[in-house]
Design a protein around this motif. Structure first.
Motif, mmCIF file in Angstrom:
data_model
loop_
_atom_site.group_PDB
_atom_site.id
_atom_site.type_symbol
_atom_site.label_atom_id
_atom_site.label_comp_id
_atom_site.label_asym_id
_atom_site.label_seq_id
_atom_site.Cartn_x
_atom_site.Cartn_y
_atom_site.Cartn_z
ATOM 1 N N ALA A 103 0.819 -1.213 0.000
ATOM 2 C CA ALA A 103 0.000 0.000 0.000
ATOM 3 C C ALA A 103 0.849 1.258 0.000
ATOM 4 N N ALA A 104 0.326 2.268 -0.664
ATOM 5 C CA ALA A 104 0.938 3.596 -0.662
ATOM 6 C C ALA A 104 -0.187 4.610 -0.580
ATOM 7 N N TRP A 105 0.075 5.711 0.122
ATOM 8 C CA TRP A 105 -0.952 6.758 0.164
ATOM 9 C C TRP A 105 -0.310 8.117 0.372
ATOM 10 N N LEU A 106 -1.097 9.123 0.043
ATOM 11 C CA LEU A 106 -0.693 10.504 0.275
ATOM 12 C C LEU A 106 -1.958 11.329 0.421
ATOM 13 N N VAL A 107 -1.984 12.187 1.425
ATOM 14 C CA VAL A 107 -3.122 13.077 1.652
ATOM 15 C C VAL A 107 -2.607 14.501 1.779
ATOM 16 N N PHE A 108 -3.178 15.399 1.000
ATOM 17 C CA PHE A 108 -2.816 16.817 1.064
ATOM 18 C C PHE A 108 -4.011 17.598 1.595
ATOM 19 N N ASP A 109 -3.773 18.393 2.629
ATOM 20 C CA ASP A 109 -4.806 19.236 3.230
ATOM 21 C C ASP A 109 -4.757 20.593 2.539
ATOM 22 N N ARG A 110 -5.738 20.888 1.693
ATOM 23 C CA ARG A 110 -5.743 22.144 0.938
ATOM 24 C C ARG A 110 -5.946 23.349 1.850
ATOM 25 N N GLN A 111 -6.652 23.152 2.956
ATOM 26 C CA GLN A 111 -6.901 24.262 3.881
ATOM 27 C C GLN A 111 -5.618 24.640 4.624
ATOM 28 N N ALA A 112 -4.880 23.622 5.060
ATOM 29 C CA ALA A 112 -3.637 23.870 5.792
ATOM 30 C C ALA A 112 -2.455 24.093 4.852
ATOM 31 N N GLY A 113 -2.622 23.681 3.587
ATOM 32 C CA GLY A 113 -1.552 23.849 2.615
ATOM 33 C C GLY A 113 -0.364 22.933 2.843
ATOM 34 N N LYS A 114 -0.634 21.682 3.287
ATOM 35 C CA LYS A 114 0.480 20.768 3.550
ATOM 36 C C LYS A 114 0.015 19.310 3.460
ATOM 37 N N PHE A 115 1.018 18.422 3.303
ATOM 38 C CA PHE A 115 0.739 16.990 3.340
ATOM 39 C C PHE A 115 0.496 16.603 4.793
ATOM 40 N N VAL A 116 -0.512 15.766 5.025
ATOM 41 C CA VAL A 116 -0.820 15.375 6.401
ATOM 42 C C VAL A 116 -0.726 13.877 6.629
ATOM 43 N N ALA A 117 -0.516 13.115 5.584
ATOM 44 C CA ALA A 117 -0.328 11.671 5.737
ATOM 45 C C ALA A 117 0.399 11.137 4.511
ATOM 46 N N THR A 118 1.364 10.275 4.742
ATOM 47 C CA THR A 118 2.111 9.722 3.611
ATOM 48 C C THR A 118 2.672 8.346 3.930
ATOM 49 N N ARG A 119 2.703 7.510 2.920
ATOM 50 C CA ARG A 119 3.373 6.211 2.978
ATOM 51 C C ARG A 119 3.771 5.845 1.555
ATOM 52 N N ASN A 120 5.043 5.630 1.348
ATOM 53 C CA ASN A 120 5.536 5.207 0.022
ATOM 54 C C ASN A 120 4.978 6.071 -1.101
ATOM 55 N N ALA A 121 4.996 7.387 -0.895
ATOM 56 C CA ALA A 121 4.336 8.296 -1.843
ATOM 57 C C ALA A 121 4.887 8.229 -3.257
ATOM 58 N N HIS A 122 6.148 7.814 -3.411
ATOM 59 C CA HIS A 122 6.754 7.753 -4.742
ATOM 60 C C HIS A 122 6.867 6.321 -5.276
ATOM 61 N N ARG A 123 6.262 5.367 -4.582
ATOM 62 C CA ARG A 123 6.295 3.992 -5.089
ATOM 63 C C ARG A 123 5.424 3.892 -6.332
ATOM 64 N N LYS A 124 5.938 3.258 -7.364
ATOM 65 C CA LYS A 124 5.192 3.156 -8.617
ATOM 66 C C LYS A 124 4.236 1.963 -8.617
ATOM 67 N N TYR A 125 3.040 2.210 -9.120
ATOM 68 C CA TYR A 125 2.037 1.173 -9.348
ATOM 69 C C TYR A 125 1.578 1.268 -10.798
ATOM 70 N N ARG A 126 1.043 0.191 -11.320
ATOM 71 C CA ARG A 126 0.405 0.334 -12.628
ATOM 72 C C ARG A 126 -0.910 1.064 -12.401
ATOM 73 N N SER A 127 -1.235 1.935 -13.303
ATOM 74 C CA SER A 127 -2.300 2.906 -13.061
ATOM 75 C C SER A 127 -3.703 2.340 -13.069
ATOM 76 N N ALA A 128 -3.934 1.269 -13.865
ATOM 77 C CA ALA A 128 -5.314 0.854 -14.161
ATOM 78 C C ALA A 128 -6.072 2.105 -14.623
ATOM 79 N N SER A 129 -7.279 2.315 -14.172
ATOM 80 C CA SER A 129 -8.109 3.396 -14.727
ATOM 81 C C SER A 129 -7.825 4.783 -14.165
ATOM 82 N N ILE A 130 -6.921 4.905 -13.202
ATOM 83 C CA ILE A 130 -6.601 6.228 -12.671
ATOM 84 C C ILE A 130 -6.053 7.131 -13.772
ATOM 85 N N VAL A 131 -5.381 6.546 -14.744
ATOM 86 C CA VAL A 131 -4.781 7.322 -15.830
ATOM 87 C C VAL A 131 -5.823 8.055 -16.668
ATOM 88 N N LYS A 132 -7.067 7.694 -16.547
ATOM 89 C CA LYS A 132 -8.121 8.345 -17.336
ATOM 90 C C LYS A 132 -8.223 9.842 -17.018
#
Length: 288
Positions: free
Chosen positions: A38-67
Motif C-alpha cells: 500500500a501507498a498513500w498521500l493526503v494533502f490538506d488544501r486548507q492547511a496547505g500541507k501533506f498530512v499523511a504519507t506512505r511510500n508516496a513515490h512507489r510506482k504502481y500500474r495505473s489501471a483506470s486512474i490514468v483516465k
C-alpha cells in the motif's frame, strides 16, 4: 479548452516538488494487511500541507486512474469538444468506461499523452506503458504523489473549464463501472459526502463477483480489467491492484490517493474490504 502549455519543470524545482516530508503523518497510520502493498498521500488544501504519507513515490500500474490524465491532455489541446466526445468523457470519468479511454488513447498518440502530461504537470514518477505494450493505457506507471499533484493541478493551474468538467464528472461517479464492477470501494464507502472519486482496478478477471444494476449492457470484447500485467517493466505484474483517489471533506479540503496491490489470486471482495478499511482509517486519522 486550450491553455498556454507549461514549460518543462526545471530539475531543481522538480526535486523540491517531489519531496514529501517523512513526518507528514499526523496520526497513527493505518495497519497494512500482510500480503498487501500500500501507498498513500493526503494533502490538506486548507492547511496547505501533506498530512499523511506512505511510500508516496512507489510506482504502481495505473489501471483506470490514468483516465484523468487522458482527459486533461484531450481537453487542453482543444478549444471545443464535440458532443460525441463529451459523451465519451462523461462515461470514461463517471463510469470508468474502457472503450472511451481507448478511443482517446489512440487519438492522442498513446504514450505521448503521458510524456506531455508528465512534463506539463511536473510529475515525478509517471511513465508510459512498456514499449512492447503501447496500447495498454492501464500499464502506465504512476505514484500516489503524482496523483495528488494531478488533482492539485486541476485546482491551481488548469483552465477553470477543464477543472470544472473533469471534477464535475468525478463528483457524479456512478456506483457501477461500465464493465459491471462495483466501484464504491475506498473513498465512496469509507468517507461521507461530499467527495469526488476516480477509481482503478485490474487483475480481477472479466466477470464481476456479483451483478451490478448499472452495468453497461454491451461491453467491449476485451476490457481493461481482463488485461493482466505479464511482463517486466510493469509494476506489480501478476498481482491484482485496487486504487481509490479523489477529493474529500467540505470544500474539497483533502486530496487523497490510496494505491494497493493484493496477493496473487486475491478475491475482489477481500481486496475491496482491505482498501476500504485502509481509506477509512486514513481519513479518520487526518480529519479527526
Amino acid at each position: 479548452m486550450r491553455i498556454k502549455p507549461l514549460a518543462a519543470v526545471p530539475v531543481v524545482l522538480a526535486a523540491a516538488l517531489a519531496a514529501v516530508p517523512a513526518h507528514a503523518e499526523s496520526a497513527k497510520p493505518p495497519t497494512v494487511p500482510v500480503g498487501t502493498t500500500a501507498a498513500w498521500l493526503v494533502f490538506d488544501r486548507q492547511a496547505g500541507k501533506f498530512v499523511a504519507t506512505r511510500n508516496a513515490h512507489r510506482k504502481y500500474r495505473s489501471a483506470s486512474i490514468v483516465k484523468i490524465m487522458i482527459a486533461i491532455d484531450y481537453l487542453e489541446r482543444r478549444k471545443n469538444v464535440p458532443a460525441a466526445d463529451a459523451k465519451l468523457l462523461r462515461t470514461m470519468l463517471r463510469s470508468s468506461d474502457d472503450d472511451a479511454a481507448s478511443t482517446f488513447w489512440e487519438r492522442g498518440g498513446q504514450g505521448k499523452i503521458i510524456v506531455r502530461t508528465a512534463r506539463e504537470l511536473g510529475l515525478a514518477d509517471t511513465t508510459p506503458p512498456p514499449a512492447s505494450k503501447p496500447g495498454f493505457w492501464g500499464y502506465v506507471s504512476l505514484s500516489a504523489y503524482d496523483i495528488v499533484r494531478t488533482y492539485r493541478y486541476l485546482f491551481d493551474r488548469a483552465d477553470p473549464k477543464v477543472r470544472d468538467l473533469i471534477l464535475g464528472h468525478l463528483r457524479k461517479a456512478t456506483p457501477c463501472g461500465a464493465d459491471g464492477f462495483d466501484q464504491t470501494f475506498g473513498i465512496p464507502d469509507a468517507i461521507p459526502r461530499p467527495w469526488a472519486v476516480k477509481q482503478g482496478w485490474s487483475g480481477f478477471g472479466t466477470t464481476p463477483p456479483s451483478a451490478c444494476k448499472e452495468a453497461k449492457a454491451v461491453g467491449a470484447p476485451i476490457s481493461w480489467v481482463a488485461q493482466r500485467a505479464t511482463g517486466s517493466g510493469v509494476p506489480d505484474y501478476g498481482r491484482p491492484v485496487l486504487h481509490t483517489t479523489g477529493l474529500a471533506g467540505q470544500g474539497d479540503r483533502y486530496v487523497m490517493a490510496v494505491l494497493t496491490a493484493h496477493p496473487v489470486g486475491g478475491t475482489w471482495s477481500g481486496s475491496v474490504k482491505r482498501i476500504t478499511k485502509l481509506t477509512r482509517d486514513l481519513y479518520r486519522g487526518v480529519a479527526g
